[in-house]
Motif scaffolding. Structure first.
Motif: not given
Length: 435
Positions: A146-171
């Motif tokens: 994303r060209g961001s200085a604080n985009f981090r910490d991806p947690k990925v899991f399977r949901h149905g027929d797709q992968w889902v990632m939750v990550a943070v824009e920390a600040e």
């Protein structure tokens, strides 16, 4: 802060601790082929933060760990920050084969001088075809930038027929949700936050479905780690219970947002939120992927950024909490997480207390007290508390229903104490220097 010599101590009996190097956030937690894998933020070259790479340890029982060589190494232009691992069973990424699908690690690259992405963070990928012993960096990295200085910490899991990632824009205190069919090409779906405790950087999110005790119902739980602004001061982990439809998380309740960067531990607004742990030392909490028997098991770093650099322990400046099993309990007005030490922990490892109103017990100089419906843990009498002004402290939590008596289970190790009260409805976790 007064000067302290390092405290020599035996290695923890029940908690993972690397032998000589710095460790912070747990990363890439996964159960694969009968083995528990713990990756973690590691400085392979020293006992303080730096040179961030992924350390690696494995276990067959979550209690006895074998430390392995570094899994993902930093480079001159890139540090390897936090992330997660998944087993790509269908080889959706095409990084393995149908007969030998890969383990895939998704992690944050923090770019250093010499990189064209200097000053930014992006999500990258590595894969293993031998069960996590050796890793290959994906040549098309980063896979999400994303060209961001604080985009981090991806947690990925399977949901149905797709992968889902939750990550943070920390600040910005945002949890961003992306989806993918192949772990490589990601599509933005939604943003959650800021909400509840939002006075510090949001880090290390996790999103998972969890059973409600005594029913066939399930709800979704979003963990959001926060520093500073935790309920006990400094680092902490809050959670939200709600629904997830594959693209958007919707919480059951939001009761206002605190943007104060350093609210006091007695702040009533802060206390109205849902906290995973009320102690000073339980941070970067995330769960294991693919735990057998439908269990949801979490692990956290047992430290606090208020004083983590200064903890005067040789070989124990970095330990993890005891792994904990989670379930949801319905209460008036919502749900609450119940935590218990993993069932693999021997029963005699825990000390059991029944505290009546006004009772106070001492455990190696730590005072545990129950009064007016409040359970408190005071470590100010346990010695060397003055190594840092933020360390000597008293942590407390209200017991649901304010009962006349409360059952308390206590796990003591060489430099830590973890309290599980009211059948795990309240936890308090602290580093302790026992006399």
């Amino acid at each position: 802060m007064s000067e302290q010599k390092d405290i020599q101590h035996s290695r923890p009996r029940w908690h993972y601790s690397p032998r000589s190097t710095w460790m912070n956030d747990p990363n890439g937690l996964i159960h694969y082929a009968g083995t528990w894998h713990l990756f973690y933020q590691s400085n392979p070259s020293g006992s303080t933060w730096g040179n961030m790479s992924w350390g690696h340890a494995t276990s067959t029982d979550l209690l006895h760990w074998t430390e392995h060589p570094v899994a993902l190494w930093h480079t001159d232009t890139e540090q390897i920050f936090s992330g997660s691992c998944v087993f790509d069973a269908t080889n959706s990424s095409d990084l393995g084969t149908a007969d030998w699908p890969p383990l895939v690690a998704l992690y944050t690259a923090h770019y250093l001088p010499g990189s064209e992405r200097l000053g930014t963070q992006a999500q990258c990928l590595a894969y293993s075809l031998d069960g996590g012993s050796h890793w290959t960096t994906y040549p098309g990295n980063p896979v999400l930038d994303r060209g961001s200085a604080n985009f981090r910490d991806p947690k990925v899991f399977r949901h149905g027929d797709q992968w889902v990632m939750v990550a943070v824009e920390a600040e910005h205190q945002h949890v961003l949700i992306h989806t993918s069919t192949n772990l490589i090409d990601w599509t933005y779906r939604s943003t959650f936050g800021p909400a509840h405790a939002a006075g510090g950087a949001w880090e290390c999110p996790d999103l998972f479905e969890l059973a409600v005790a005594g029913s066939d119902e399930t709800r979704w739980v979003l963990l959001v780690n926060l520093n500073p602004g935790g309920v006990a001061g400094g680092s902490g982990c809050q959670y939200f219970v709600g629904d997830f439809d594959g693209t958007t998380f919707t919480p059951d309740r939001v009761v206002g947002t605190s943007l104060d960067r350093r609210p006091g531990p007695d702040d009533p607004t802060l206390r109205s939120y849902d906290w995973l742990d009320f102690g000073r030392d339980c941070y970067a909490v995330v769960s294991f992927a693919d735990a057998p028997d439908g269990r949801r098991i979490v692990l956290g770093w047992m430290n606090n950024w208020d004083y983590a650099y200064d903890v005067p322990l040789t070989g124990g400046r970095s330990i993890m909490t005891i792994p904990r099993e989670l379930e949801l309990v319905p209460l008036k007005g919502g749900y609450r997480l119940r935590q218990r030490p993993i069932r693999e922990l021997p029963g005699d490892a825990l000390a059991h207390y029944e505290l009546r109103a006004g009772d106070r017990v001492s455990i190696g100089g730590v005072a545990l007290e129950y009064r007016n419906g409040v359970l408190s843990l005071d470590r100010r009498g346990a010695g060397v508390e003055d190594f840092h002004e933020a360390f000597g402290s008293r942590q407390w939590a209200e017991i649901p229903g304010n009962p006349d008596t409360v059952q308390v289970d206590v796990l003591v190790d060489t430099c830590s104490i973890e309290v599980f009260a009211a059948e795990g409805m309240v936890t308090i976790s602290d580093l302790v220097f026992f006399r």
